[in-house]
Every structure is written in structure tokens, then in C-alpha cells.
Design a protein around this motif. Sequence first.
Motif, mmCIF file in Angstrom:
data_model
loop_
_atom_site.group_PDB
_atom_site.id
_atom_site.type_symbol
_atom_site.label_atom_id
_atom_site.label_comp_id
_atom_site.label_asym_id
_atom_site.label_seq_id
_atom_site.Cartn_x
_atom_site.Cartn_y
_atom_site.Cartn_z
ATOM 1 N N GLU A 100 23.842 -44.701 -36.262
ATOM 2 C CA GLU A 100 23.146 -44.085 -37.389
ATOM 3 C C GLU A 100 24.083 -43.903 -38.586
ATOM 4 N N THR A 101 23.486 -43.800 -39.769
ATOM 5 C CA THR A 101 24.247 -43.496 -40.977
ATOM 6 C C THR A 101 23.771 -42.197 -41.620
ATOM 7 N N GLN A 102 22.642 -41.660 -41.131
ATOM 8 C CA GLN A 102 22.118 -40.398 -41.656
ATOM 9 C C GLN A 102 21.147 -39.806 -40.639
ATOM 10 N N GLU A 103 20.944 -38.484 -40.708
ATOM 11 C CA GLU A 103 20.005 -37.774 -39.842
ATOM 12 C C GLU A 103 20.131 -38.211 -38.386
ATOM 13 N N LEU A 104 21.350 -38.130 -37.878
ATOM 14 C CA LEU A 104 21.639 -38.623 -36.534
ATOM 15 C C LEU A 104 20.769 -37.956 -35.475
ATOM 16 N N ASN A 105 20.719 -36.625 -35.486
ATOM 17 C CA ASN A 105 19.962 -35.907 -34.447
ATOM 18 C C ASN A 105 18.477 -36.257 -34.467
ATOM 19 N N LYS A 106 17.904 -36.265 -35.666
ATOM 20 C CA LYS A 106 16.477 -36.558 -35.798
ATOM 21 C C LYS A 106 16.160 -37.975 -35.326
ATOM 22 N N ASN A 107 16.960 -38.936 -35.773
ATOM 23 C CA ASN A 107 16.689 -40.339 -35.424
ATOM 24 C C ASN A 107 16.932 -40.614 -33.941
ATOM 25 N N ASN A 126 27.601 -41.733 -35.674
ATOM 26 C CA ASN A 126 27.506 -42.013 -37.102
ATOM 27 C C ASN A 126 28.542 -43.072 -37.441
ATOM 28 N N VAL A 182 29.412 -44.515 -40.115
ATOM 29 C CA VAL A 182 30.133 -44.475 -41.386
ATOM 30 C C VAL A 182 31.204 -43.389 -41.384
ATOM 31 N N THR A 183 31.375 -42.705 -40.252
ATOM 32 C CA THR A 183 32.445 -41.723 -40.127
ATOM 33 C C THR A 183 33.772 -42.439 -39.964
#
Length: 397
Positions: free
Chosen positions: A324-331, A348, A350-351
Motif C-alpha cells: 500500500e501507499t496510503q490508508e494501509l489499515n483500511k485497504n 507501506n 513508500v516508507t
Amino acid sequence: MANVAIHVTGGIAAYKIVSLVREFQKHGDTVRVAMTDSAQKFVTSTTFSALTKYPTLTNLWTKENEDKIAHIELADWTDIAVVAPATADIIGKLANGISDDAVSTTLLATSARKVIIPAMNSHMWSNPSTQRNIQQLKQDGYEVLAPATGRLAEGYTGTGRMPEVAEIFNFVVNQKNDLLSGKRVLISAGGTRERIDPVRFIGNRSSGKMGIALAVAAASAGAEVTLVVGQISVELPVHPQIKIIKIESTNELLNTVMTEFTQTDILIMAAAVADFEPEMIADQKIKKAADNDEFVLKLKKTPDILKSVGAIKKHQLIIGFAAETQELNKNAQAKLVSKHADMIIANNVVTDGIGFESNDNQVTIFESQQDPKPLTKMSKMQLANQLVELIAKKLGD
């Protein structure tokens, strides 16, 4: 954490020991290195000194060692001694108590656990004298990780190749266990590619390191592993309990997974699967047009492999990965439900330090009716071992 002394001898695989040093350091171990003269023809002692922040022991008679008994000091410091790559020469010396250089003398004085990682030409490995020496070392309490069968430096295939770094690390740190004994594990790794024309493609970035680490960890835990690989940037593992199937496209991966799934106990989808593919594939290379600066590519969705197997699973345990690149928990939570998976491993990408091509990873584990479980940053090999333990526990629940 342990004091690990790595003794490097003169085999072509000596360059891989740089990565082995780093793997132990990431595990929290303190590492020091000793080298034979021949080993220094392949890798300099300066390299290891810089990595370990300790002088590399190469000679008992240098001026810097005049005021101490260098080999005894290193031998007493050692908790685990690893000889890698171990040539036929050092194996013969150790089996017969010969100590004529810094490495053989230190090892003779070492009372700690000793692990031998043989690496040599297949004819040298199969020679009766080498096999006698190996048996003697085993009788003397040395642990021996058998060499792999694969392509040798000489250009042909044979037994004698040094196992990959991940397998060596796993053997030394975890040894072989039976957490997944009798289980069949199907693992996907690497990225898929979707052809545009005979020379171009679209696809997802992936080194394959995570999936390969999982394959090694599962095999070390006693499982029979089928590793399905797409495009990777690292060497494939050579292990008697790992069968490798190569694929290119998402559809090829789907067909392979569906074929193997019925005979599988655990599926781990660590591959970076392309979500889209071209609607049409050109038979010939698409040429630039002088009168047109644009090229429009129409895409369609690729099959959802995880959802497909989730819909037909019976006794199987299904583990998916979510980059993921955003909203990890939700996705990740949504993916857990929609794919009918038992576990989603999300990170994530992009970390800094855990993205593509990195040797490290930092993930959060999602399971049904449980709070997300974030793990600390660690090497992908360490993470693979932790995941195997979690999977084995889940099978037992």
C-alpha cells in the motif's frame, strides 16, 4: 544475540559472505571475520573490517598481533563459528587437526558451536577423501549444511554450489524444525508482466526477496514448497524441498496457482500481480510515428487470483500480501474480507528502507476478528521465520 565468527576461505562464493555478515548483524548478532590468504584473492579484508567495525584476522604474525594471542582471543570470544565458503582444503585440515594459518588455528582452538558450509566443484565434493573428511567433522561435532545442486562457476551443473545466504542464515540461527512438517506450501514471488508487443510490457515492481525468504523459511520448517516466480532481481533458492515454477503473466500465474492449489495446505501470495493488462497485444513491435507524439494503450483488469482461490478453498490456509501507499489499515482490512483470506500481510512501500529492492520489511498483520498487529522493522528473512511460526500456530488453532 550471539558473537558470530565467520571464517572465509578461498572459494568463488566468498563474495556472498558480505551479505551473510549483514544478515547476522540485522539479527542483532555481533560479527567478526577471519580469512585465509586464498579468500583475500576474492574479497579484501578491508571490506569485512568496514562492515564489522573489527579488524579482520588474516595473519597471526602481523605487528598488530604481537602483543596478544590473536587466534585464542577470537576463539574464546566466539559463540558460533561459521566456515563459509568451506573449501575442500579447510575441510581436510579441520578433519585431520592441521592448523597452519589464522583460520584453521582459530577453529582448532574454538570450543563453541561450529558450522561448516561446503562449496566446491562437484568432482571435489564427491571425492572419497572429501566425504571421509566430512564424516569425520560430523563425528567431531561440526554441523554441516550440504551444498546445493546448481550451476557452478565452471559453467556446468553439479552438486557443490554454496547454498544461498538466506538458507545459510536460517540453518545457523533456526536450524531445521518441524513446524510445517508434512505440509504442502504454495508461494508466489516476484512481479508479473503483461505484454504490449514482442518487446514491451507493463508490470509491477518486485525483487522477489520476500517470497523467496518465505520459501526458504517454510522448507526449513519441514514443508514441501512449490515456489511460483515471475520477474525477480535476486537468485532463486536451491533447496531439495523447494520446487520452482517460472511464469511471466498474471494469467500464467492464475493457471499455475489453480492447478497446484488443490494439493496445497497453505497458499502465500507474495507476488506483485499486475492489476491490468492490454486489451490487445500487437504481433509486431509498435513503431514510433513521425506524425504522432502520443500512444494510447487501452487496459483491462487482470484476473483476481487471491479472490478466485478464496472462493473455492476448503481446508487450505490463504495468506495474501498488500503493498500500500496510503490508508494501509483500511485497504488491508477490506482485502482480508473481499478475498476470503485468513491473513493479510500489509506494508507501506513508500516508507524509506522497506520499499522495493530492500532487504528489510515492516508489516502489519491482519486477521479476522483480531486487532491489526504491527511488527517492527526487520530483515525479510527474519520476518519470513516469524510468519512461518504464526502460520504454524494458526494451523494448530
